[in-house]
Design a protein around this motif. Structure first.
Motif, short mmCIF file in Angstrom:
data_model
loop_
_atom_site.label_atom_id
_atom_site.label_comp_id
_atom_site.label_asym_id
_atom_site.label_seq_id
_atom_site.Cartn_x
_atom_site.Cartn_y
_atom_site.Cartn_z
N ASN A 28 -17.00 0.17 1.87
CA ASN A 28 -18.07 1.18 2.02
C ASN A 28 -17.60 2.55 1.54
N ILE A 29 -16.35 2.90 1.81
CA ILE A 29 -15.82 4.20 1.39
C ILE A 29 -15.78 4.30 -0.14
N THR A 30 -15.37 3.21 -0.79
CA THR A 30 -15.16 3.26 -2.25
C THR A 30 -16.38 2.82 -3.06
N GLU A 31 -17.45 2.41 -2.42
CA GLU A 31 -18.59 1.87 -3.17
C GLU A 31 -19.24 2.90 -4.10
N LYS A 32 -19.12 4.19 -3.81
CA LYS A 32 -19.73 5.23 -4.65
C LYS A 32 -18.78 5.75 -5.72
N TRP A 33 -17.55 5.25 -5.75
CA TRP A 33 -16.60 5.64 -6.78
C TRP A 33 -17.01 5.00 -8.10
N SER A 34 -16.48 5.51 -9.20
CA SER A 34 -16.79 4.90 -10.50
C SER A 34 -16.29 3.46 -10.55
N GLU A 35 -15.17 3.19 -9.90
CA GLU A 35 -14.67 1.82 -9.75
C GLU A 35 -14.35 1.62 -8.28
N SER A 36 -15.05 0.71 -7.64
CA SER A 36 -14.84 0.50 -6.20
C SER A 36 -13.73 -0.52 -5.97
N ALA A 37 -13.28 -0.59 -4.73
CA ALA A 37 -12.22 -1.52 -4.36
C ALA A 37 -12.67 -2.95 -4.60
N GLU A 38 -11.79 -3.74 -5.17
CA GLU A 38 -12.08 -5.15 -5.42
C GLU A 38 -11.51 -6.03 -4.33
N GLU A 39 -10.39 -5.61 -3.75
CA GLU A 39 -9.70 -6.43 -2.76
C GLU A 39 -8.94 -5.50 -1.80
N VAL A 40 -9.06 -5.76 -0.52
CA VAL A 40 -8.28 -5.02 0.48
C VAL A 40 -7.09 -5.90 0.84
N LEU A 41 -5.91 -5.39 0.60
CA LEU A 41 -4.70 -6.16 0.82
C LEU A 41 -4.14 -6.00 2.22
N LEU A 42 -4.35 -4.81 2.83
CA LEU A 42 -3.74 -4.55 4.14
C LEU A 42 -4.48 -3.42 4.84
N ILE A 43 -4.67 -3.58 6.13
CA ILE A 43 -5.09 -2.48 7.01
C ILE A 43 -4.21 -2.60 8.24
N ARG A 44 -3.42 -1.55 8.49
CA ARG A 44 -2.46 -1.64 9.58
C ARG A 44 -2.27 -0.28 10.23
N GLU A 45 -2.08 -0.29 11.56
CA GLU A 45 -1.77 0.94 12.28
C GLU A 45 -0.25 1.09 12.33
N ILE A 46 0.23 2.21 11.82
CA ILE A 46 1.66 2.49 11.82
C ILE A 46 1.88 3.85 12.45
#
Length: 88
Positions: A28-46
């Protein structure tokens, strides 16, 4: 009627603040970019910070996630931390 609307908004905001970030948040964050995210590899709390690593075409990008006051996840300072070329 105004009290009911206030209660509903409070419940929605509280619910949003209890949710951890998901792949859909990054999309959702990247959908308005010229090229949006194709794959999310990691989401982690550090150390109390939420980081995500995702792929956009030939790049792998790292960004820090932060909630706004409504509890919606956004990239901190609306920027990414780093990008590197990823071979296809």
């Amino acid at each position: 009627m105004g009290v009911l609307i206030s209660i509903v908004l409070l419940v929605i905001i509280t619910y949003n603040h209890l949710q951890q970030p998901t792949e859909n948040d990054v999309f959702n964050i990247t959908e308005k970019w010229s090229e949006s995210a194709e794959e999310v590899l990691l989401i982690r709390e550090i150390d109390g910070n939420w980081l995500t690593i995702f792929r956009i075409q030939d790049f792998v990008t790292i960004a820090e996630l932060q909630r706004n006051w409504l509890g919606v996840w956004k990239f901190k300072n609306d920027t990414t931390l780093s990008s590197t070329v990823y071979p296809p």
